[in-house]
Structures are given as structure tokens and as C-alpha cells.
Scaffold this motif. Sequence first.
Motif, PDB file in Angstrom:
ATOM      1  N   ALA A 175      -9.716   8.010  -6.968  1.00 24.18           N
ATOM      2  CA  ALA A 175     -10.446   6.786  -7.307  1.00 24.18           C
ATOM      3  C   ALA A 175      -9.684   5.555  -6.839  1.00 24.18           C
ATOM      4  O   ALA A 175     -10.272   4.615  -6.285  1.00 24.18           O
ATOM      5  N   TRP A 176      -8.366   5.561  -7.047  1.00 26.44           N
ATOM      6  CA  TRP A 176      -7.567   4.405  -6.642  1.00 26.44           C
ATOM      7  C   TRP A 176      -7.619   4.220  -5.132  1.00 26.44           C
ATOM      8  O   TRP A 176      -7.759   3.085  -4.647  1.00 26.44           O
ATOM      9  N   MET A 177      -7.509   5.293  -4.377  1.00 26.16           N
ATOM     10  CA  MET A 177      -7.528   5.176  -2.919  1.00 26.16           C
ATOM     11  C   MET A 177      -8.870   4.648  -2.435  1.00 26.16           C
ATOM     12  O   MET A 177      -8.932   3.770  -1.568  1.00 26.16           O
ATOM     13  N   GLN A 221       2.551   1.741  -3.380  1.00 23.76           N
ATOM     14  CA  GLN A 221       1.614   2.241  -4.386  1.00 23.76           C
ATOM     15  C   GLN A 221       1.372   3.738  -4.218  1.00 23.76           C
ATOM     16  O   GLN A 221       1.271   4.480  -5.199  1.00 23.76           O
ATOM     17  N   LYS A 273      -7.549  10.219 -10.820  1.00 22.27           N
ATOM     18  CA  LYS A 273      -7.315   8.789 -10.663  1.00 22.27           C
ATOM     19  C   LYS A 273      -6.818   8.418  -9.275  1.00 22.27           C
ATOM     20  O   LYS A 273      -7.116   7.338  -8.772  1.00 22.27           O
ATOM     21  N   LEU A 274      -6.022   9.295  -8.649  1.00 26.34           N
ATOM     22  CA  LEU A 274      -5.495   8.965  -7.325  1.00 26.34           C
ATOM     23  C   LEU A 274      -6.631   8.787  -6.327  1.00 26.34           C
ATOM     24  O   LEU A 274      -6.649   7.817  -5.562  1.00 26.34           O
ATOM     25  N   ARG A 320       2.327   6.803  -6.960  1.00 29.76           N
ATOM     26  CA  ARG A 320       1.326   7.749  -7.446  1.00 29.76           C
ATOM     27  C   ARG A 320       1.581   9.177  -6.968  1.00 29.76           C
ATOM     28  O   ARG A 320       0.756  10.063  -7.183  1.00 29.76           O
ATOM     29  N   TRP A 333       0.835  -1.203   0.000  1.00 30.02           N
ATOM     30  CA  TRP A 333       0.000   0.000   0.000  1.00 30.02           C
ATOM     31  C   TRP A 333       0.871   1.254   0.000  1.00 30.02           C
ATOM     32  O   TRP A 333       0.647   2.192  -0.758  1.00 30.02           O
ATOM     33  N   ASN A 345     -11.068   2.854  -4.162  1.00 31.97           N
ATOM     34  CA  ASN A 345     -11.235   1.478  -4.608  1.00 31.97           C
ATOM     35  C   ASN A 345     -10.356   0.518  -3.808  1.00 31.97           C
ATOM     36  O   ASN A 345     -10.755  -0.619  -3.532  1.00 31.97           O
ATOM     37  N   THR A 346      -9.153   0.992  -3.432  1.00 34.43           N
ATOM     38  CA  THR A 346      -8.269   0.141  -2.636  1.00 34.43           C
ATOM     39  C   THR A 346      -8.855  -0.097  -1.254  1.00 34.43           C
ATOM     40  O   THR A 346      -8.846  -1.228  -0.743  1.00 34.43           O
TER      41      THR A 346
END
Length: 844
Positions: free
Chosen positions: A725-727, A360, A722-723, A364, A357, A729-730
Motif C-alpha cells: 500500500a505504501w509503495m 523509506q 502495508k508495504l 520498511r 525514497w 500510494n507513494t
Amino acid sequence: MKLLPNGLARAAVRFKPASFAGTFVALLMAALIVSACGILLETGLRASVPPKRYANAPVVAAADQNKYVVTGSGEDREKEATPLPDTARMDAGLAAKAAGAPGAATAVADFTFPVRATDAGARALNVPGGVLTAHGWGSHTFTGTSLTTGSAPREGEVVLDAGTARAAHAAVGDTVVLETAAGRQDFRVAGVAEAGPVETARDSGDAGALTWFADTQAPMLAGHPGKADAVVVLAEDGTDADALAGAVKQALAGSGVQVHTGDDRGAVEDPGLGYAKVTLFGIGGSFGGIAAIVAVFTAAGTVALSVGQRAREFALLRAVGATPRQVRRAVASEALLVAPLAGIIGCLPGIGLAHWWFGQLQDRGAIPRAVDLHVSGLPLLAAVVMGLLTALGAGWMAGRRPAKIKPGQALSDASVERLRPGLVRTLLGVGALVGGTILTGVSARSAGDDAAGAALGVVMLFMLAVGLLGPLVARLCAGLFGLPLRGAGPSAELAAANSRTNARRLASAITPIVLAVAFSSTLVFMHTSENHAADKQLRAGITADHVVTDPAGLPVDAAARAARAPGVEAAVGLLNTQVLVPTGSGEFKSLQGAATQGVTGSGAELAKVQDLDVRDGSLDRLGEGRIAIGKTLATSADAGVGDRLPLYLPDGTEVSPEIVAVYGRGLGLATVTMDRASLAGHVTSGFDSTLLVRGGSEKSLTALGEVTDASGYATEQNRDAKLGAWMNNTMAAVLGGFAAVAAVNTLVMTVLDRRRELGMLRLVGSTRRQVMTMLRWEGLLVAVVGLVLGSAIAAATLIPMMSGVTGDMPYVPPLVYGCFAVAAGGLALLAVTLPARAALRRWS
């Protein structure tokens, strides 16, 4: 031989491992998620960045890079820091005071700011990306930069780094054209320098193009006259850094600046550390707290299920004379045998999850590369202890009834499921249900962060209600959803009857699925809803024909040059940044970051290229000391047209401009709109981010930057999100994955516990296929009930929250929700089918 309680526990684990395997897996997963979040939280609290550019400077003085909100008083007084969006600067004149401190050899005011290369023909510099990093020449005293040719710069002169000079074929005495916050200007090349090792010691290994100006002129070129980013103090020989720091503090007392030594110097040169700490605290603290509650809740349910499945054994022990204390000690001993081992083993993948984590987030750009992950024994110990206390507490609660029941009633009570939960449990469940309903109304009347905070309470309270009222909810759902099964054949009808009769078993199975669906849906669809609303507002709000952008910033005269192009009706430059706005009151007071656009031109010109959807007031009065804000911020700050809104500019300067308009497209465009001049001197980069042009041709604007239309610009902005969204979703994957494993674990435990029942069905004439079909119908019923309840909780959370944040209904992509449904159904069927096949082998 008398069997001691701890021996009884060891025997139970040895001879009935399947009953404890589920408990072990649940506690292991709980330790995994708690240890990972704990490691990230500790890293956020202890994070530091070793100094690079300031490595040779023992003491660095700089302004405080945070603003604070103080709540409470006395022992309850709390001070919460919020990092500033941009660099706060200090009075450059304080360098003289610092130089006079005992033990100080000299003090240098340091400046760092971007400079744009131009396309001015022979005088242009060939620089990749078109941007250079500029400093004052005085910084060479602590960076090791040295002249190879020429002399130090005076006003109107510049020193180029050797690589840039070679690429541009520039020599001492030549003239180059550069753009700064002060405008486009000719500079004479006074010298060429070899950058010191600390100047090139960046995360990427390459500092890019560098240039140096005279210290007397650098503040003006940076756009901050009289201000410095920091003051670097060098020590006399033999002077200790701490002693020098103390002397500098005394010399600068009353100025409000902070004096840094050691790794604290790195935070001055890398402002990303503050935001990294906020990010890590948000994941490890806020999300970690939710995850810990969910982990405890789920693990406790699994432990209680394991104890409940052995009610017949405990009843037999009571019938043959075991005392209540012996039964309770047996349950506690089982927890002591299983929980510590599960916690220790679970911490190992927890460390791996934290490393992944963290890596990643660094990839980013959310965390500086120089920050290291801190892994200590504290979060690991906390995870193990939490699992142990959960197992002991849940075991004690579940074992109370079999321990205190009269021996004569033990076996008869163990063979019949209780129809109702206890009175206290029912009252608590109803209280949680009522509380969630009340918070739903609060969320609907709130906006922004207040709505999100209330929504979190909604999902937690409704989940608690499902857990406490599980048997009642399960019996109701089994009766309702079991109706269609009555006409689907004997196996389906038997599945419906089983579900109604064994409501506690059904509740244990559906609760983890409800949890997985509720939390995953809330996290994922919260982002899709905000992103969808922002994209819709952005596409509707950009009415310009052309949008011009440049990663290095646009030329200082971009708007004026565009306005002179043939056919152009309006050209407005936008400087995108962020301000901090105080919201809330009392214990709920906080600083809310608000996306801000600084506008070159009047409100009337802005209206030609951007439709903000003004709901109240007018943009005509937009100007110095007057701003327009989005309706969500207006609701959060309880402010409207004519009010003055206290806020902090990007560098922390406090102002209270008048609100002249409130508009509806703040989420997609900008939360705050103000004139460009009000931001001058308060941002590091003085170059506009975006240029909106109405009329003209794309060809006539290509010299200014990359040209696209409103649709292309909106698509690019979506990529930048996107960051976030990624956080989201993670976090959904971590929490949903944990809940999914818990759901599978619980279903496997319930099926294995029914081996005697399944064997009896085979003995009375049911075929293997009929039994398997019945179980599949039960698994499908569990999945449908869990999916419906989880979706209902997510809807109750998202609908009021999105009403406050976006003013619209939640946006749920059908494909994503379909994947959730398929995953819930597939996991339920798989978790039922595989252990059932194993259990039926002996009856084949």
C-alpha cells in the motif's frame, strides 16, 4: 541595429519572464522526477551487499539463486532473471572437490537454519523470541568463533553461544531440548563458544542466539539431507583470490554452482538483495518509464502553450519581415536558455527525493541496510538532456505554423483560435482512443499480471487520446458542462462562453488534471480493490474457530497437540511460502510468484477449517504430486483440473504436479494449495506458519502460540500488506503531485496571459467581483471536467483489470475519492484566483 535570433530569445525571456516561468517550472519538475527514478534504477542495477559472515572467506560457491525465462532468438534473445522465494542449495559433497582445487587450503560446507527453543521445563533454553540461528561447527574456521569451554560437537551434541548459555544456566554436559525440521530432540551441550565478530556483524548489530551442530548432522537437522547452503573455500598462503576462484570453477565444472568473490559473496548470505533489485528496478524502470513519459508529455504541453501564447508576437515578427528560419531559431534559442538551467536545478531536489525514497524502503525492510544509494552523473545528465530535447521538440512543433505562415496573414490568424486540430494529430488521437478501447477488452479477458499489463496500456493510450484530441474534447465538455452555468448568472454564463470559444486554452488546463486524477486513482484504487477483495475472501474463507500463529514458527508437533485438546474437531497446520509458475507464451512469457500454503492433513480436514470456494474438482485428492490452485492462476497459466502445472518450488526445484481442484478464494487465502510433505526439504524454515483449529477452547491452545479468531487474523494480515500500500500510494503521490503542479502551473500561465482581456472587461464596466466570479466558475469548470475525464479513464482501466484479478468491481473508498475531488477543485480555484488578483490590481 539588427537583432539576432539568440538576442531576440534573451530579450523575450528578460521582458516577459511570466511567459517562461511556467515552462521553467514544468521542465524543472520533469527533471526532478526523471532524475530520482534514474538514480533508483541505477542503484538497482549496481546494488551489492558487502560480505559480513563471509568476509574472511576469499571464495564462496553456491547455487544460482535465480530462475530464468528466455524469450526471442538470435539478436532478439533476452534472458530475464527472477529471484527464488527461498535459498537454492548445492550438493554438500562438492566441498571435497573444492578442497582439491589448486591453492585451496580447505573447503567447508556451510549450513544456516532456524532452531526453536522449547518449553521443556528445566531443559528449556531461555531465548528471546524462542528461535536460535544454527550453523555447522565447521563454519568456525572462517567466522572466528572459538570455544571457551568444552569441545566441538558430535552427532547428538550442540555448542551454545556464551550469551545463550549464561541466560539458560546451561553448562557443558547438560541436556537441552531443541526443535528442528527433523523434530524435537535432546542434545548434550558439548561446549560453549564465543561467536566470532562476523557472526555478530548483522544489520541490527545483534545476531541473536546462536548454536552449532556437527557438520555431519546439520544437513538433516536443517531438513535438507546432503545439501549445503554454500561451500566456503579458504586459500593457502600466497594464493590470489581470483586465481583460487578460477581453480574452484574448474573443480566444480558441470555442477551448475556459481563461484563468488568480492562483494558478490554478500549476495549469497543476504538473499534479500535479489528482491531489492527487483523492487528498485520496478520503481526506477517500470514506474520511472511511466513517469518519464508523463513528464515529457506534460512539459511538452507547457512549452507548446508558452509558444502558442506568443503567437501574436511571432505573427508581428513575420509581418515585419522575419524569415521562418529566424522564428524557428528564436524558439530553439529560448529552449536552450531555459531548459538546461531548469534541468540542472531540478536534479537537486531529484537527488533528495531519491534519498528519501530509498531510505523509506530500507526502513520498511524492502532493501537491506547494507545496500548504498548510487548517485552518478548519468541519470542527472539524462534528465537534463531529456528536458532539453522535450523543449526543443515541443517548441519546434508549436512554432511550425507561426514560422511558415505568410506575413500578410500572420496578424489576422494570430487573433483567431483555430477551431480544429491538425489532421495528423486528429488521426493519431483517434488511433489512441481506438487502441485504448481494444486494450480494455483484452484486459477484461485476462487475469493476474496480464490484466495489470493491459490496464497500463489502457490508461496510457486514453491519456494520449485526451492530449491529442484535447481541443475537441474540451469544446464538447465545455458545451456539456457549461449548460448548468447558463442559469447561474452573467459571470457563470460568460465563463461557459469563454470556455467554449477558447477550447485550446481549456484543453491545456484540463489535461494535467486529467493526468493527475487518472494515474493517482488507478494506482491507489488498484491497491484498495485488491486489498478489499483479499480481505473479503480471507474473512469468508477462514471457518476455523481459532487461529494460532508464532513469529518464530509453530512447534513441529503443534497440529498433533492441538488435535488432542478437548473438544477439537480438526487441526490443520499451514506452511506459508511462495512458488514460481511459468505463465504466458512467446515474448510474453514470465515467471509469476504465487502465494502457497502447505497443508498438514488431508483435503477433507482442510475443508473443516478453510473454505476455498472450490469451483471445479475436489480437495479430496490433495496429496503428493497433486495440488489445487486459484482461478486467477488457472486463467493466467491456461490450466485446469486434470492438467499438470509446471512450477518451481521455493528453492527452485522444478515439478509438474496434477491440478485436482480450482477455487475462487486464491487472492485472500493462497494461490496454490499443496500437501506439506511436498515442501519439506525445499524451504529454510520447516516450522508451520499458522495453525487452524475447529472446536476446543482458546485456553487449551495458548501454549502453542498466539491465539486469535478469524477476524483478528484477517486484521493482522491486512497490516502485513502495508508495504504494498505504501509503495502504491507513494508512486501515486509522486506522479499525482507532479501532475498537480503542472496543472497549477498551466492555469497560472493561462490567467496571466489573459491580463489584457481581464482589463478590457473592467473597462467596459464589469466589477472586480464579477471578473473574479467568472474566473472562479472557469476554474471550477476546469476541475470538474478534469475530474470526470480522469475518473472515466481510471474506471476504464480498473473495471476490466479488477474483473480479471479479483472477479469483482473496483473498490473506491468514498473518503479517498472525495479528497481527490476536493484537491482538484481547490487547486484549480487557487491557481486561478491568486494570479487573477495580481493581474487586476492595475485596474482597481
